[in-house]
Design an enzyme around this catalytic site. Sequence first.
Site, PDB file in Angstrom:
ATOM      1  N   GLY A 272       0.924  -1.186   0.027  1.00 50.49           N
ATOM      2  CA  GLY A 272       0.083  -0.150  -0.082  1.00 50.49           C
ATOM      3  C   GLY A 272       0.850   1.222  -0.128  1.00 50.49           C
TER       4      GLY A 272
ATOM      5  N   ASN B  46       1.895   2.871  -2.825  1.00 48.39           N
ATOM      6  CA  ASN B  46       1.125   3.873  -3.532  1.00 48.39           C
ATOM      7  C   ASN B  46      -0.174   4.409  -2.885  1.00 48.39           C
ATOM      8  OD1 ASN B  46       2.425   4.189  -6.364  1.00 48.39           O
ATOM      9  ND2 ASN B  46       2.701   1.897  -5.767  1.00 48.39           N
TER      10      ASN B  46
ATOM     11  N   LEU C 120      -8.763  -9.167 -11.124  1.00 55.30           N
ATOM     12  CA  LEU C 120      -9.406  -8.943 -12.407  1.00 55.30           C
ATOM     13  C   LEU C 120     -10.657  -8.011 -11.860  1.00 55.30           C
ATOM     14  CD1 LEU C 120      -9.103  -8.891 -15.505  1.00 55.30           C
ATOM     15  CD2 LEU C 120     -10.739 -10.935 -15.354  1.00 55.30           C
ATOM     16  N   ILE C 121     -10.904  -6.850 -12.486  1.00 52.04           N
ATOM     17  CA  ILE C 121     -12.083  -6.094 -12.324  1.00 52.04           C
ATOM     18  C   ILE C 121     -13.287  -6.637 -13.106  1.00 52.04           C
ATOM     19  CG2 ILE C 121     -13.159  -3.902 -12.501  1.00 52.04           C
ATOM     20  CD1 ILE C 121     -11.004  -4.162 -10.151  1.00 52.04           C
TER      21      ILE C 121
ATOM     22  N   HIS D  27       0.695  -0.277 -13.771  1.00 50.41           N
ATOM     23  CA  HIS D  27       1.357  -1.325 -14.184  1.00 50.41           C
ATOM     24  C   HIS D  27       2.854  -1.082 -13.894  1.00 50.41           C
ATOM     25  CE1 HIS D  27       1.736  -5.597 -15.221  1.00 50.41           C
ATOM     26  NE2 HIS D  27       2.874  -5.187 -16.087  1.00 50.41           N
TER      27      HIS D  27
ATOM     28  N   ASP E  11      -4.568  -5.413 -17.993  1.00 47.54           N
ATOM     29  CA  ASP E  11      -3.469  -4.612 -18.818  1.00 47.54           C
ATOM     30  C   ASP E  11      -3.612  -3.870 -19.832  1.00 47.54           C
ATOM     31  OD1 ASP E  11      -2.148  -4.959 -16.139  1.00 47.54           O
ATOM     32  OD2 ASP E  11      -1.267  -6.632 -16.834  1.00 47.54           O
TER      33      ASP E  11
ATOM     34  N   GLU F  81       6.647   5.556  -9.634  1.00 44.75           N
ATOM     35  CA  GLU F  81       4.995   5.540  -9.059  1.00 44.75           C
ATOM     36  C   GLU F  81       4.683   6.692  -8.086  1.00 44.75           C
ATOM     37  OE1 GLU F  81       4.293   0.657 -10.115  1.00 44.75           O
ATOM     38  OE2 GLU F  81       4.601   1.263  -8.032  1.00 44.75           O
TER      39      GLU F  81
HETATM   40  C1  GAR Z   1       3.204  -1.544  -7.547  1.00 38.95           C
HETATM   41  O1  GAR Z   1       4.605  -1.667  -8.103  1.00 38.95           O
HETATM   42  C2  GAR Z   1       2.349  -1.961  -8.707  1.00 38.95           C
HETATM   43  O2  GAR Z   1       2.728  -1.141  -9.801  1.00 38.95           O
HETATM   44  C3  GAR Z   1       2.084  -3.388  -8.739  1.00 38.95           C
HETATM   45  O3  GAR Z   1       2.056  -3.807  -7.290  1.00 38.95           O
HETATM   46  C4  GAR Z   1       2.883  -2.834  -6.839  1.00 38.95           C
HETATM   47  C5  GAR Z   1       2.167  -2.240  -5.462  1.00 38.95           C
HETATM   48  O4  GAR Z   1       3.014  -1.676  -4.584  1.00 38.95           O
HETATM   49  N1  GAR Z   1       1.010  -3.533  -9.440  1.00 38.95           N
HETATM   50  C6  GAR Z   1       0.634  -4.631 -10.329  1.00 38.95           C
HETATM   51  O5  GAR Z   1       1.618  -5.515 -10.319  1.00 38.95           O
HETATM   52  C7  GAR Z   1      -0.546  -4.781 -10.880  1.00 38.95           C
HETATM   53  N2  GAR Z   1      -0.548  -5.702 -11.986  1.00 38.95           N
HETATM   54  P1  GAR Z   1       2.441  -1.034  -3.370  1.00 38.95           P
HETATM   55  O6  GAR Z   1       1.572  -2.008  -2.458  1.00 38.95           O
HETATM   56  O7  GAR Z   1       3.508  -0.733  -2.388  1.00 38.95           O
HETATM   57  O8  GAR Z   1       1.589   0.284  -3.763  1.00 38.95           O
END
Ligand code: GAR
Length: 188
Positions: free
Chosen positions: A12, A14, A86-87, A103, A144, A173
């Site tokens: 979490g 992000n 998947l949504i 992504h 994606d 990100e």
């Molecule tokens: C992020 O790097 C995001 O891009 C990836 O999971 C990570 C979550 O990090 N998402 C995917 O792979 C979706 N296919 P976080 O929990 O620290 O935000």
Amino acid sequence: MVRIAILASGSGTNAQRIVEYFNGHALVRVVLIGCDRSKAGVIQRSWDLGVPCYLFNGKLLRDGTVLRELLTQRIDLLVLAGFMRLIPAEMVNAFPDRIINIHPALLPNFGGKGMYGHRVHEAVIAAKEAESGITIHLVNERYDEGHQLAQFRCAVLSGDTPETLAERIHELEHAHYPAAIEKVANGM
Ligand code: GAR
């Protein structure tokens, strides 16, 4: 006011960055963090941030319960931040061009079912790519494949492990996702 719900499955970072970015924002408010894993780090983060957390499992996502909750809470924009499921098509249809995903690679490469988190970075390193990056895109009912909003790049260094590359990707990100979300919200 644009009311955002974030959906997350993992640590979490992000989600936290997005909540902090929109703290006190004139137009945008993060009102909910939805999570599909009972032990995900994002649950503690939502507690610390004071944003209500809504926990659900795959069944509740597929049978429409989660969608009803989002509609009850008058959510305008859905933001996926490390959400691994998947949504469902019903949810995509209820939020047309109103679901954003990030992504951790340069789509269309290294995307699709099963390509998430560290698996993506492992595949990028195994393919000896010179660069990787992030893709911010709208969500449709296939993994994606939705319309791309932005990509940002970084180098893959010799000696990179999935962990060191993940760190560089996370920096990208955190630097770019909130502003990309703000741009979509501004256009609503
Ligand atoms: C992020 O790097 C995001 O891009 C990836 O999971 C990570 C979550 O990090 N998402 C995917 O792979 C979706 N296919 P976080 O929990 O620290 O935000």
